[in-house]
Motif scaffolding. Structure first.
Motif, PDB file in Angstrom:
ATOM      1  N   GLY A   1     -40.995 -30.638-111.079  1.00  0.00           N
ATOM      2  CA  GLY A   1     -39.753 -29.987-110.648  1.00  0.00           C
ATOM      3  C   GLY A   1     -39.271 -28.956-111.644  1.00  0.00           C
ATOM      4  O   GLY A   1     -38.833 -27.865-111.262  1.00  0.00           O
ATOM      5  N   ILE A   2     -39.352 -29.273-112.935  1.00  0.00           N
ATOM      6  CA  ILE A   2     -38.927 -28.337-113.978  1.00  0.00           C
ATOM      7  C   ILE A   2     -39.835 -27.119-114.007  1.00  0.00           C
ATOM      8  O   ILE A   2     -39.390 -25.987-114.222  1.00  0.00           O
ATOM      9  N   VAL A   3     -41.143 -27.325-113.801  1.00  0.00           N
ATOM     10  CA  VAL A   3     -42.090 -26.206-113.798  1.00  0.00           C
ATOM     11  C   VAL A   3     -41.758 -25.222-112.676  1.00  0.00           C
ATOM     12  O   VAL A   3     -41.638 -24.007-112.904  1.00  0.00           O
ATOM     13  N   LEU A   4     -41.601 -25.724-111.448  1.00  0.00           N
ATOM     14  CA  LEU A   4     -41.276 -24.857-110.315  1.00  0.00           C
ATOM     15  C   LEU A   4     -39.920 -24.168-110.523  1.00  0.00           C
ATOM     16  O   LEU A   4     -39.756 -22.988-110.215  1.00  0.00           O
ATOM     17  N   ALA A   5     -38.966 -24.928-111.059  1.00  0.00           N
ATOM     18  CA  ALA A   5     -37.640 -24.351-111.303  1.00  0.00           C
ATOM     19  C   ALA A   5     -37.697 -23.269-112.379  1.00  0.00           C
ATOM     20  O   ALA A   5     -37.034 -22.233-112.271  1.00  0.00           O
ATOM     21  N   SER A   6     -38.506 -23.493-113.430  1.00  0.00           N
ATOM     22  CA  SER A   6     -38.606 -22.494-114.509  1.00  0.00           C
ATOM     23  C   SER A   6     -39.269 -21.218-114.012  1.00  0.00           C
ATOM     24  O   SER A   6     -38.908 -20.115-114.430  1.00  0.00           O
ATOM     25  N   LEU A   7     -40.229 -21.358-113.093  1.00  0.00           N
ATOM     26  CA  LEU A   7     -40.877 -20.178-112.530  1.00  0.00           C
ATOM     27  C   LEU A   7     -39.926 -19.432-111.594  1.00  0.00           C
ATOM     28  O   LEU A   7     -39.925 -18.201-111.539  1.00  0.00           O
ATOM     29  N   THR A   8     -39.092 -20.189-110.865  1.00  0.00           N
ATOM     30  CA  THR A   8     -38.024 -19.557-110.080  1.00  0.00           C
ATOM     31  C   THR A   8     -37.084 -18.797-111.002  1.00  0.00           C
ATOM     32  O   THR A   8     -36.722 -17.640-110.741  1.00  0.00           O
ATOM     33  N   GLY A   9     -36.707 -19.458-112.095  1.00  0.00           N
ATOM     34  CA  GLY A   9     -35.820 -18.830-113.073  1.00  0.00           C
ATOM     35  C   GLY A   9     -36.437 -17.606-113.705  1.00  0.00           C
ATOM     36  O   GLY A   9     -35.735 -16.640-114.043  1.00  0.00           O
ATOM     37  N   SER A  10     -37.747 -17.617-113.873  1.00  0.00           N
ATOM     38  CA  SER A  10     -38.435 -16.468-114.442  1.00  0.00           C
ATOM     39  C   SER A  10     -38.344 -15.267-113.514  1.00  0.00           C
ATOM     40  O   SER A  10     -38.097 -14.137-113.954  1.00  0.00           O
ATOM     41  N   VAL A  11     -38.535 -15.508-112.215  1.00  0.00           N
ATOM     42  CA  VAL A  11     -38.417 -14.425-111.233  1.00  0.00           C
ATOM     43  C   VAL A  11     -36.993 -13.884-111.218  1.00  0.00           C
ATOM     44  O   VAL A  11     -36.761 -12.666-111.285  1.00  0.00           O
ATOM     45  N   LEU A  12     -36.018 -14.785-111.149  1.00  0.00           N
ATOM     46  CA  LEU A  12     -34.609 -14.363-111.138  1.00  0.00           C
ATOM     47  C   LEU A  12     -34.236 -13.682-112.452  1.00  0.00           C
ATOM     48  O   LEU A  12     -33.546 -12.654-112.465  1.00  0.00           O
ATOM     49  N   GLY A  13     -34.701 -14.274-113.562  1.00  0.00           N
ATOM     50  CA  GLY A  13     -34.357 -13.741-114.875  1.00  0.00           C
ATOM     51  C   GLY A  13     -34.909 -12.345-115.095  1.00  0.00           C
ATOM     52  O   GLY A  13     -34.210 -11.463-115.617  1.00  0.00           O
ATOM     53  N   ASN A  14     -36.158 -12.126-114.708  1.00  0.00           N
ATOM     54  CA  ASN A  14     -36.764 -10.806-114.906  1.00  0.00           C
ATOM     55  C   ASN A  14     -36.146  -9.746-113.998  1.00  0.00           C
ATOM     56  O   ASN A  14     -35.839  -8.638-114.437  1.00  0.00           O
ATOM     57  N   LEU A  15     -35.959 -10.085-112.721  1.00  0.00           N
ATOM     58  CA  LEU A  15     -35.460  -9.101-111.765  1.00  0.00           C
ATOM     59  C   LEU A  15     -33.964  -8.833-111.907  1.00  0.00           C
ATOM     60  O   LEU A  15     -33.510  -7.706-111.691  1.00  0.00           O
TER      61      LEU A  15
END
Length: 352
Positions: free
Chosen positions: A87-101
């Motif tokens: 769950g943390i892995v998927l959430a961190s990758l979501t956060g990476s997309v949101l964070g970068n964009l």
């Protein structure tokens, strides 16, 4: 001045991280120490990639920055998968997309726009990246969620593996397109001339060495950072989703944050945009698919399934970035709009 602060943080943070780990300091103290040390190391990675971008050009420089920046997140994610924290892995990758964009691009547009009323970047690259963003996030991420509703877990995992292989293949093809078959085709002569006049802070060999050493140290610290997540979540009342989307994503993408903002402040918007959007594409089309395949070797596999909140947040971010960036220009207000969107989503994930 800022570089001296980061240098001091690095020389203090690295040995303290090792000592604290060996002496079993408080998990909260170690969590804060690890995060600050990773951010300080990210500044070195940013300076090294800036030097390489001058030597090799904005596209390759942005790609190198995204690659080494995402190496931090990839390392954290692998250790998290090993610990069963899917769950943390998927959430961190979501956060990476949101964070970068939203966060990285937003800060870059805002800070650069305060200094320069109007900043331009390669419109052809922006439109090319827009198509890839639409494909990677809207098609490759949404399709598994839709079809999984009428599928067994084994079939869902098979679908995820198939999509992951296609994403990796298309990402490699995209790199071949930009760096080989169409290298320089859409690059104005003014960009080439400006690029040739710059002098890098570090030589190619030193910059590569700094990147390599910093990545190794970050890998060591990241392994121990993962073990503090559960305790910190319980102590502060944070959910696994909030830790992944906001905390891990910000720490894991610290290199891109520092580098992109620095490039925008110097009016090097091609590099800044390549870092923000290029890093998002690398996460969506390479890092995430690789993690899906790596997870097959661990006790708990990771299908390409996000929650609806994560999917809607990512799709909204992509659509907003496409609308804002497709004209090849930016200003401080557009940056503020992206930042406001990130704050709204951050509040939502915190209260969820």
């Amino acid at each position: 001045m800022i570089n001296k602060i980061f240098m001091l943080m690095t020389f203090i943070g690295v040995p303290l991280s090792v000592i604290g780990t060996l002496m079993h300091w408080s998990n909260i103290v170690l969590f804060i120490l690890y995060c600050l040390t990773i951010i300080a190391l990210a500044s070195y990675m940013g300076r090294a990639t800036e030097s390489l971008s001058i030597v090799a050009g904005p596209r390759i420089g942005g790609l190198l920055n995204a690659t080494f920046g995402n190496a931090v997140e990839l390392i954290i994610s692998i250790f998290s998968l090993k610990a069963g924290l899917v769950g943390i892995v998927l959430a961190s990758l979501t956060g990476s997309v949101l964070g970068n964009l939203l966060l990285v691009a937003g800060l870059s547009f805002f800070i650069g726009g305060v200094k320069f009323k109007r900043q331009k970047f390669n419109v052809f690259d922006a439109r090319h990246n827009s198509g890839l963003l639409m494909f990677a996030v809207i098609i490759a991420f949404v399709i598994p969620e839709v079809f999984s509703m009428n599928m067994s877990e084994s079939k869902t995992l098979s679908l995820s593996i198939g999509i992951s292989i296609i994403l990796i293949a298309l990402y490699i093809a995209a790199l071949f397109f930009k760096l080989v078959t169409h290298r320089g085709v859409y690059q104005p002569d003014t960009e080439k001339a400006a690029h040739e006049e710059e002098t890098p802070e570090w030589g190619k060999g030193r910059a590569m060495a700094v990147l390599f050493i910093a990545t190794l140290v970050v890998a060591y610290i990241s392994e121990h950072l993962v073990h503090t997540f559960e305790y910190v979540a319980e102590s502060f009342g944070w959910t696994e989703l909030f830790i992944g989307v906001i905390i891990v994503a910000i720490v894991g993408n610290a290199a891109e944050h520092a580098s992109a903002v620095m490039m925008a402040y110097k009016n090097k918007m091609d590099v800044a945009v390549e870092i923000a959007i290029g890093s998002t594409l690398q996460v969506a089309m390479f890092v995430l698919p690789v993690l899906v395949i790596i997870s097959l070797f661990f006790e708990q596999s990771m299908p390409l399934l996000f929650s609806w909140q994560e999917l809607i947040a990512m799709v909204s971010s992509v659509l907003l970035m496409v609308v804002i960036s497709n004209d090849g220009e930016s200003n401080w207000f557009e940056g503020l709009t992206l930042l406001a969107s990130y704050v709204i989503m951050g509040i939502g994930f915190y209260l969820l």
